[in-house]
Design a protein around this motif. Structure first.
Motif, PDB file in Angstrom:
ATOM      1  N   VAL A 146       0.816  -1.206   0.000  1.00 25.98           N
ATOM      2  CA  VAL A 146       0.000   0.000   0.000  1.00 25.98           C
ATOM      3  C   VAL A 146       0.858   1.267   0.000  1.00 25.98           C
ATOM      4  N   GLU A 147       2.061   1.179   0.577  1.00 26.73           N
ATOM      5  CA  GLU A 147       2.943   2.356   0.629  1.00 26.73           C
ATOM      6  C   GLU A 147       3.351   2.832  -0.757  1.00 26.73           C
ATOM      7  N   LYS A 148       3.257   1.946  -1.763  1.00 33.14           N
ATOM      8  CA  LYS A 148       3.646   2.312  -3.124  1.00 33.14           C
ATOM      9  C   LYS A 148       2.505   2.945  -3.908  1.00 33.14           C
ATOM     10  N   CYS A 149       1.327   2.986  -3.311  1.00 35.51           N
ATOM     11  CA  CYS A 149       0.144   3.489  -4.019  1.00 35.51           C
ATOM     12  C   CYS A 149      -0.104   4.939  -3.629  1.00 35.51           C
ATOM     13  N   THR A 150       0.063   5.861  -4.572  1.00 37.61           N
ATOM     14  CA  THR A 150      -0.090   7.286  -4.259  1.00 37.61           C
ATOM     15  C   THR A 150      -1.535   7.672  -3.971  1.00 37.61           C
ATOM     16  N   ALA A 151      -2.482   6.808  -4.329  1.00 39.11           N
ATOM     17  CA  ALA A 151      -3.883   7.120  -4.059  1.00 39.11           C
ATOM     18  C   ALA A 151      -4.264   6.865  -2.603  1.00 39.11           C
ATOM     19  N   VAL A 152      -3.385   6.189  -1.852  1.00 39.30           N
ATOM     20  CA  VAL A 152      -3.674   5.881  -0.449  1.00 39.30           C
ATOM     21  C   VAL A 152      -2.731   6.693   0.437  1.00 39.30           C
ATOM     22  N   ARG A 153      -3.314   7.528   1.277  1.00 38.93           N
ATOM     23  CA  ARG A 153      -2.528   8.380   2.171  1.00 38.93           C
ATOM     24  C   ARG A 153      -2.706   7.903   3.614  1.00 38.93           C
ATOM     25  N   HIS A 154      -1.767   8.306   4.459  1.00 42.55           N
ATOM     26  CA  HIS A 154      -1.846   7.947   5.871  1.00 42.55           C
ATOM     27  C   HIS A 154      -1.069   8.985   6.666  1.00 42.55           C
ATOM     28  N   ILE A 155      -1.537   9.273   7.857  1.00 44.07           N
ATOM     29  CA  ILE A 155      -0.870  10.286   8.676  1.00 44.07           C
ATOM     30  C   ILE A 155       0.566   9.907   9.006  1.00 44.07           C
ATOM     31  N   SER A 156       0.878   8.612   8.953  1.00 41.89           N
ATOM     32  CA  SER A 156       2.246   8.158   9.217  1.00 41.89           C
ATOM     33  C   SER A 156       3.154   8.351   8.013  1.00 41.89           C
ATOM     34  N   ARG A 157       2.572   8.702   6.849  1.00 49.11           N
ATOM     35  CA  ARG A 157       3.363   8.910   5.630  1.00 49.11           C
ATOM     36  C   ARG A 157       3.023  10.267   5.018  1.00 49.11           C
ATOM     37  N   PRO A 158       3.252  11.354   5.750  1.00 50.26           N
ATOM     38  CA  PRO A 158       2.884  12.670   5.217  1.00 50.26           C
ATOM     39  C   PRO A 158       3.817  13.103   4.090  1.00 50.26           C
ATOM     40  N   LEU A 159       3.332  14.024   3.264  1.00 54.59           N
ATOM     41  CA  LEU A 159       4.192  14.605   2.235  1.00 54.59           C
ATOM     42  C   LEU A 159       5.224  15.542   2.851  1.00 54.59           C
ATOM     43  N   ALA A 160       4.876  16.113   4.007  1.00 54.74           N
ATOM     44  CA  ALA A 160       5.792  16.990   4.738  1.00 54.74           C
ATOM     45  C   ALA A 160       5.289  17.077   6.169  1.00 54.74           C
ATOM     46  N   ALA A 161       6.199  17.378   7.106  1.00 52.69           N
ATOM     47  CA  ALA A 161       5.811  17.502   8.506  1.00 52.69           C
ATOM     48  C   ALA A 161       6.607  18.632   9.150  1.00 52.69           C
ATOM     49  N   PHE A 162       5.939  19.387  10.026  1.00 50.28           N
ATOM     50  CA  PHE A 162       6.562  20.513  10.703  1.00 50.28           C
ATOM     51  C   PHE A 162       6.209  20.436  12.182  1.00 50.28           C
ATOM     52  N   LYS A 163       7.228  20.336  13.032  1.00 55.15           N
ATOM     53  CA  LYS A 163       7.037  20.227  14.469  1.00 55.15           C
ATOM     54  C   LYS A 163       7.028  21.623  15.078  1.00 55.15           C
ATOM     55  N   LEU A 164       5.931  21.978  15.745  1.00 56.99           N
ATOM     56  CA  LEU A 164       5.806  23.258  16.429  1.00 56.99           C
ATOM     57  C   LEU A 164       5.538  22.984  17.905  1.00 56.99           C
TER      58      LEU A 164
END
Length: 326
Positions: A176-194
């Protein structure tokens, strides 16, 4: 009656109306509740809640309804259950907690292993033109669906919705990790810690026709944030974990998983995480990615400017950021 600011996918009080869809073989395939109809020229904020049912015994891959939409984006939160997704020549296992991000011309079909709760946040979809008057029909003529002439009329109205059937899919099993149509909070496009919150980009603006982007906010207990005094953009927040207190104008709501809070234009809003929580910005109209990247640049290369709160106030204004975040 549906509240204008607070909706709960699990409560009948939030539904405009409910309907059922049958598969070509006569199976009951979907029980759908509509919470909000599309708004504006980009047809944003369309929300439905569906229970997708497994096929009957003896069904085969030939019974899959592979189809594509020539306009519009479908974003499904898979909040319960599991399924096989056929898309882009792949078959992947999709489990609870995943998000499907389906774009125009992306042919897809699903095979449900168990009843699956689909929470849809769509934009740009062309829907049956009669859909928007269904609530009025329910109010004026509650038995209209029993009229034998209604189904044929509804089919005529739905024949030009930009959805087209495709042939039975040819596929290879994939992770599933190879499928761009399936997203998950554990695999974000970007992450910013505030401080007190991590902002994660789930889908980008360029993947949504330039209309919006989707962000998840992992909030620590006690984290609090307000919007600008007069919000210029409508906002839509979906809680999937924890408890979050929202104050919109002078109304207070405790949002739990399955709840949506809608903040209208010019409203003041305060958000406080009563527990560790996850909140998705499913409206996604502000340019949060641009803000986060430019904020990081200023922190890295212009530390003196970063000491002045007005620097980030100006940056938020530039990109239409409604939350006083970062």
């Amino acid at each position: 009656m549906a509240h204008p600011y607070f909706k709960d996918f699990n409560s009948e009080d939030s539904w405009l109306y409910a309907t059922e869809f049958m598969r070509p073989n006569g199976d009951r395939g979907e029980i759908q509740r509509t919470l909000n109809l599309p708004e504006g020229p980009d047809r944003i904020f369309y929300m439905t809640d569906s229970l997708m049912l497994p096929p009957s015994e003896g069904s085969t891959i030939a019974d899959l309804h592979l189809h594509e939409h020539h306009v519009g984006w479908e974003i499904f939160f898979v909040d319960e259950g599991s399924m096989d997704l056929y898309v882009n020549g792949m078959k992947v296992l999709v489990e609870e907690g995943s998000i499907l991000h389906l774009q125009p011309y992306e042919a897809h079909a699903m095979l449900f292993h168990s009843p699956v709760k689909f929470r849809l946040f769509a934009h740009g979809l062309t829907i049956n033109p009669y859909t928007e008057v269904i609530p009025t029909l329910y109010a004026r003529d509650p038995d209209f669906r029993d009229d034998p002439e209604y189904p044929e009329m509804a089919r005529r109205g739905g024949s030009d919705t930009g959805s087209y059937g495709r042939e039975v899919p040819v596929w290879e099993e994939a992770e599933v990790e190879k499928c761009t149509a399936v997203r998950h909070i554990s695999r974000p496009l970007a992450a910013f810690k505030l401080d007190g919150v991590t902002a994660k980009m789930i889908s980008a603006r360029w993947e949504n026709g330039g209309v919006c982007e989707m962000w998840a906010y992992e909030m620590e207990k006690g984290y609090a944030v307000k919007t600008k005094k007069y919000s210029t953009l409508q906002q839509l927040y979906y809680v999937t974990q924890g408890q979050v207190k929202f104050t919109v104008f002078d109304e207070e709501f405790i949002a739990k998983p399955g709840c949506v809070v809608r903040v209208p234009k010019l409203a003041n809003c305060a958000i406080e995480a009563l527990t560790d929580a996850v909140v998705y910005d499913t409206g996604g109209l502000p340019r949060m990615q641009a803000y986060m990247l430019d904020r990081a640049s200023i922190l890295q290369y212009s530390p003196e400017l970063a000491k002045d709160p007005a620097t980030f106030d100006s940056l938020r204004e530039k990109f239409g950021i409604q939350l006083q975040i970062g």
